[in-house]
Enzyme design. Structure first.
Site, mmCIF file in Angstrom:
data_model
loop_
_atom_site.group_PDB
_atom_site.id
_atom_site.type_symbol
_atom_site.label_atom_id
_atom_site.label_comp_id
_atom_site.label_asym_id
_atom_site.label_seq_id
_atom_site.Cartn_x
_atom_site.Cartn_y
_atom_site.Cartn_z
ATOM 1 N N ILE A 199 -9.899 -12.025 6.492
ATOM 2 C CA ILE A 199 -10.584 -10.965 5.738
ATOM 3 C C ILE A 199 -10.053 -9.678 6.363
ATOM 4 C CG2 ILE A 199 -12.632 -11.177 7.262
ATOM 5 C CD1 ILE A 199 -14.351 -10.080 4.980
ATOM 6 N N SER A 200 -9.614 -8.733 5.531
ATOM 7 C CA SER A 200 -8.964 -7.530 6.057
ATOM 8 C C SER A 200 -9.960 -6.638 6.798
ATOM 9 C CB SER A 200 -8.331 -6.727 4.916
ATOM 10 O OG SER A 200 -7.389 -7.516 4.233
ATOM 11 N N GLN A 201 -9.409 -5.823 7.690
ATOM 12 C CA GLN A 201 -10.187 -4.818 8.435
ATOM 13 C C GLN A 201 -10.896 -3.881 7.442
ATOM 14 O OE1 GLN A 201 -7.477 -2.369 10.593
ATOM 15 N NE2 GLN A 201 -9.055 -1.244 11.686
#
Ligand code: SAM
Length: 220
Positions: free
Chosen positions: A64-66
């Site tokens: 899951i992206s930052q």
């Protein structure tokens, strides 16, 4: 409100303050980050990490992206295509799709890993952010639902994804990180008549976009 919900609500406010310090200023985007319960996109035992400012593993070698990366890409989209139909490539946990849904877009999201697709589809339909999910190779787009006012590619592409560019509506724009594995330049491609205009931004690190018009799976 239950105690745990109060704590997560406070953590969301802190996350938004961090995003503001990093320069994210679009009120609609910040409100969407306050609205979407990011911890629900994490496994139960990892929920405590949901509001840290970093990417996090979601299984199958994906992340899951930052929050900052999601906010940066979303701002690029919102400032150029503020409403309409958006295609996301790389559903992953479903968080970016939920943020787009909270912003009022009609969201179509594709994922190539079946288990991630199933998990995100179930969660997104439960949360009700108006996201339609599809399993398959997103590099080819979603021809039956095209054209799109926006396309957000949340994995690193080796070059400009041509099939996706063909599925942009007039003045629609695509946000896509492009470049070799480990460092991709955030790029906006906007359709203007028969032409495409490009804008280039900072470098980010993404997992690879794998598919017919992406990277070859056997390379990784
Ligand atoms: N947007 C996601 C989120 O909010 O959790 C993060 C996505 S993760 C950085 C990138 C995702 O792109 C992975 O789940 C990966 O399986 C997916 N992906 C890579 N190539 C793809 C393709 N050709 N079609 C669809 N999904 C793809």
């Amino acid at each position: 409100m239950k105690e745990a919900e109060k704590i997560y609500c406070l953590k969301r406010q802190e996350m938004v303050e961090t995003l503001k310090r990093y320069g994210i200023a679009n009120r609609r985007v910040l409100d969407a980050f306050l609205e979407v319960p990011r911890h629900l996109f994490f496994e139960r035992e990892a929920m405590g990490c949901a509001y840290n400012d970093g990417a996090y593993p979601i299984g199958f070698g994906q992340t899951i992206s930052q929050p900052y990366t999601v906010a940066f890409m979303t701002t690029l989209l919102v400032e150029r295509s503020p409403s309409g139909r958006v295609l996301e490539i790389g559903t992953g946990s479903g968080y970016q799709a939920a943020i787009l849904g909270a912003l009022g877009y009609s969201v179509f999201s594709m994922e190539r890993i079946f288990e991630l697709h199933e998990r995100a589809k179930k969660l997104l339909s439960k949360l009700g952010f108006g996201v339609t999910c599809r399993f398959g190779d997103g590099t080819l787009g979603w021809i039956d639902e095209a054209p799109f006012d926006g396309i957000v590619v949340t994995a690193g592409a080796p070059g400009e994804p041509e099939s996706l560019m063909c599925q942009l509506a007039e003045r629609g724009c695509m946000v896509v990180p492009i470049g070799r594995n480990g460092s991709q330049q955030m790029t906006v491609i906007r359709k203007e008549g028969n032409d495409f205009k490009r804008e280039l931004f900072d470098y980010f690190t993404f997992v690879p976009l794998v598919g017919r018009e992406g990277w070859d799976e056997t390379v990784f």
